[in-house]
Design a protein around this motif. Sequence first.
Motif: not given
Length: 326
Positions: A159, A161, A170, A183, A185-186, A195-196
Amino acid sequence: MQLARLVGRITRNFGEKRLTGAVFLDVAKAFDTVWIDGLLHKLTLQNFPSYIIHTISSYLRGRTFEASFQTAMSSRRGMRAGVAQGGLISPVLFSLYVNDMPSPSRHVELALYADDTAIVATSRKPTLLVSYLESYLNDLQRWLSEWRIAINVSKSTAIIFAHAGRRFVQPRPVTHLGEPIEWVDTTRYLGVTLDKGLTWSPHIDQVRKKTAQRLGMLGPLLNRKSDLSVRNGVLLYKQLIRPMMDYACLVWRSAARSHVRRLQVLQSKCLRLAIGAPWYVSNGQIHDDLGVPLFVDHIRALTTSFDSKLADVGNPLVRQFGRYLR
């Protein structure tokens, strides 16, 4: 403490307009695959007293297991590796076993807690995050092979952040052993959903779901027709429900008040059921009568107590990043 350190690092990077890339490794059958001879060798190198090493050797060696299904029973087999599942010292033994994990470069940090392993990289460029993480994973693989530890790449997650509003392209996935670590998101780490953007909304959603399930299980006791006393009803809430709601609030204290308010709704519902309060009695009156603080005040008291103890923590890494959580 490990969560505080990790979230503190991410929060600090937010303030410095840096990205944080993290890979959360899933160690395959972590406790079951500990090489016993290797563990004892490491304890010797760390100058543990011989009587402790002999005691641990006696504790780990000579164990057997058997499996049963309905009326069938397997033959008894000897265990050649692993520390006892559920053993009080098993997490400590595993931590000692992985204590010599390779040190990362200045761009990478490790966040270890027993078999929960996170590799954290910092950079302003997403492509460099991939480079830093893969470089360390390559070094780590040699150590993993030497000490007979396997990684479930398909169950590992990665992930990036980034502070809210920060836009970036990305990069390609981090790869390990030729397999991509996608990758997400959480992700879950030490019982907390990260979460990111560190908004904590997904974590509170998960907490609400688990809390509602437990409240349903306690339905026969917590309802308006229950014979349970008010005192015991409130005690049930404090012992079995509220700990699920306030778990790790020290690290998600920055959650928006609207998110915390969703947990207050659950608390109010539980207390109403505990005392069988009619609809016209206000939530504030119920809290006052029972002497239960509002949920936001409860987590504020917990975090204040935590902050006051940070100065006495022996680990400088925790003290360094603890202030970014406040």
